[in-house]
Write a protein that holds these residues in place. Structure first.
Motif, PDB file in Angstrom:
ATOM      1  N   THR A   1      39.946  36.046  21.214  1.00  0.00           N
ATOM      2  CA  THR A   1      41.195  36.001  21.948  1.00  0.00           C
ATOM      3  C   THR A   1      41.451  37.347  22.610  1.00  0.00           C
ATOM      4  O   THR A   1      40.723  38.315  22.401  1.00  0.00           O
TER       5      THR A   1
ATOM      6  N   ALA B   1      36.056  29.769  17.050  1.00  0.00           N
ATOM      7  CA  ALA B   1      36.965  30.027  18.160  1.00  0.00           C
ATOM      8  C   ALA B   1      36.507  31.262  18.925  1.00  0.00           C
ATOM      9  O   ALA B   1      36.066  32.235  18.337  1.00  0.00           O
TER      10      ALA B   1
ATOM     11  N   ASP C   1      43.644  30.704  24.789  1.00  0.00           N
ATOM     12  CA  ASP C   1      42.681  31.513  24.042  1.00  0.00           C
ATOM     13  C   ASP C   1      41.636  32.190  24.932  1.00  0.00           C
ATOM     14  O   ASP C   1      40.723  32.836  24.409  1.00  0.00           O
ATOM     15  N   ASP C   2      41.733  32.036  26.240  1.00  0.00           N
ATOM     16  CA  ASP C   2      40.763  32.687  27.123  1.00  0.00           C
ATOM     17  C   ASP C   2      40.840  34.199  26.978  1.00  0.00           C
ATOM     18  O   ASP C   2      41.921  34.771  26.825  1.00  0.00           O
TER      19      ASP C   2
END
Length: 518
Positions: A394, A391, A294-295
């Motif tokens: 992305t 989160a 997800d970096d």
């Protein structure tokens, strides 16, 4: 006795077979007084029994001692080299077989990547066993990526196995302001075996060839080098010639080419300071940042412009909803090890129209508003543990809904920039940049803060700014208070033995390199 019975499969013990082979009572009594097994063979048979050798007539053929030597060579060659010395203590046969060079040649190749032609070793009279035991295994703890302790300046050293040598390569940024140029490197020291079959350390600093040096492992993740012949570092023309040579290598120019007086002072100060470390250096281990699916972009090392200080190296890493850049090389204002930029990946910045003459004022208002919201959120959370962060953005989210499906794979395996143009980007009027060769489109911008301080790292403070993501390999940071722009480009070097064993080890490393300058 029970072990012997399982291995033989013909009686309760080897002594039983000996007694059966003797006809008279005296011979039987003598057999009773003999030990059932040879001590060395018994240890091997016990190991075979523990390995799962079952009962039956064929079990006796499974004893390691009865295997042909060529098969034992194959077995021993597949074991880690660190286990072989213990194996040599088991029995004379094992010790003799472990002198076979085939075993050690395989360990050198599989553990350290040494693929040199053995004829080179035969000429010098050095065996693969000597290479493994006296060179590779002995100095294995210094292989990897390191940061030299040169005051605020830091550096980047990669110690690698290169053929039959262990070499410490110092990596330097390209000449200012060419941030996209490849890294430069030069050897600082090397270790190899001599004809006397002993490891020799040679210092490679200076212009008079290799000379005697010393390597000492201080403690875990730290070692030091020392030159025993510093006269090899001196030049016949004295300090002036040394400075002119250093200036050409470090900056690619002469002092007359640098018109900025402050920049001249900084360059001269760095030369005087770093010259004090030409005979002894201490290194701390560093790791490349671990990557996650997800970096936003692959983490790693980047070259960046820092005004009059020239190009410096930083390490970009991701920590949940935040990204941070840690200095690997530094300057008298912000030393190596400090966190130069921090990015809030939850707070996007919408750039104003580039054609507007008031674009900087509009950008300032947007950045200050984002900073105010961030401080309010941090204050509302208080000392209580924060709720789980959403989160982080992305790669697909950073490209926009139309670009997320247009991923292509390059030679590195990472997602490449989309073919569709991104958001137009032009530096606002009044913002200075060392490099004008920056991309004119960007993917996304985020709110961030940059660390600034006075000379000697006095009065450090974080100033608001904008993190500008151009593509997988380039990003920028606009320092709002300084009206300055830094451009960063990825370091494309395959460093050896540089991966962190765990995420915790990487976090501990960041704290370790920051501690001396905090």
């Amino acid at each position: 006795m029970a072990v012997c019975a399982r291995l033989c499969g013909v009686g309760p013990a080897r002594g039983c077979r000996r007694r059966q082979q003797r006809g008279g009572p005296s011979e039987a009594a003598a057999a009773d007084s003999e030990p059932d097994t040879d001590p060395e063979e018994e240890r091997i048979e016990v190991g075979a029994a523990l390995a799962g050798v079952g009962p039956g007539p064929a079990a006796a053929r499974c004893s390691l001692l009865e295997l042909p030597p060529e098969l034992l060579v194959e077995i021993f060659a597949s074991l880690p080299g660190t286990d072989l010395p213990n194996l040599a203590q088991v029995c004379t046969k094992f010790r003799r077989i472990l002198h076979t060079d085939t075993i050690w040649r395989r360990r050198c190749r599989e553990e350290y990547g040494v693929c040199e032609n053995l004829r080179k070793l035969e000429i010098t009279g050095v065996s693969c066993r000597d290479v493994y035991a006296k060179l590779l295994h002995r100095y294995r703890h210094i292989l990897g990526l390191w940061q030299p302790d040169i005051g605020p300046y830091g550096g980047l050293l990669n110690v690698v196995v290169d053929g039959l040598f262990i070499i410490g390569w110092m990596y330097l940024p390209p000449h200012d302001p060419h941030v996209d140029d490849p890294m430069r490197c030069k050897p600082l020291f090397r270790i190899h075996l001599t004809e006397r079959q002993s490891a020799t350390v040679e210092c490679m600093y200076g212009h008079r060839g290799p000379h005697h040096g010393h390597v000492q492992i201080v403690k875990k993740d730290e070692f030091s080098t020392k030159c025993n012949q510093t006269d090899h570092h001196r030049m016949s023309g004295g300090r002036q010639e040394e400075f002119r040579t250093w200036l050409r290598e470090e900056w690619g120019r002469t002092l007359e080419d640098i018109f900025h007086e402050h920049m001249q002072e900084l360059i001269l100060m760095k030369f005087i300071y770093t010259s004090q470390y030409d005979n002894c250096l201490t290194y701390r281990r560093i790791y490349l940042p671990p990557s996650h699916p997800d970096d936003l972009v692959p983490p790693g090392l980047f070259k960046g412009t820092y005004g009059s200080h020239g190009l410096e190296l930083i390490m970009l890493s991701f920590h949940g909803t935040r990204a941070q850049g840690t200095k690997i090389t530094g300057d008298p204002n912000i030393p190596a090890g400090q966190q130069t930029v921090e990015v809030d990946l939850q707070r996007r910045i919408q750039l104003p129209e580039a054609e507007s003459p008031h674009s900087f004022s509009a950008l300032s208002r947007a950045v200050l508003e984002a900073g105010k919201q961030a401080r309010q959120q941090d204050g509302a959370q208080g000392p209580a543990p924060p709720s789980p962060d959403p989160a982080p953005p992305t790669k697909e989210a950073a490209r926009g809904p139309a670009e997320g499906c247009q991923e292509t794979q390059g030679s590195t395996g990472a997602a490449q920039p989309p073919t569709k143009p991104g958001q137009p980007f032009v530096l606002p009027m009044g913002v200075s940049s060392r490099s004008q060769d920056y991309p004119r489109t960007c993917r996304v911008c985020f709110y961030g803060t940059g660390l600034i301080a006075g000379h000697g790292f006095t009065s450090p403070e974080r100033t608001p700014g904008v993190f500008v993501l151009f593509d997988e390999d380039r990003f920028g940071f606009l320092w709002l208070g300084l009206k300055s722009f830094s451009l960063y480009s990825r370091v494309r070097v395959a460093f050896q033995s540089a991966q962190a064993p765990s995420a915790r080890a990487f976090d501990d490393m960041l704290k370790n390199i920051q501690a001396p300058t905090s």
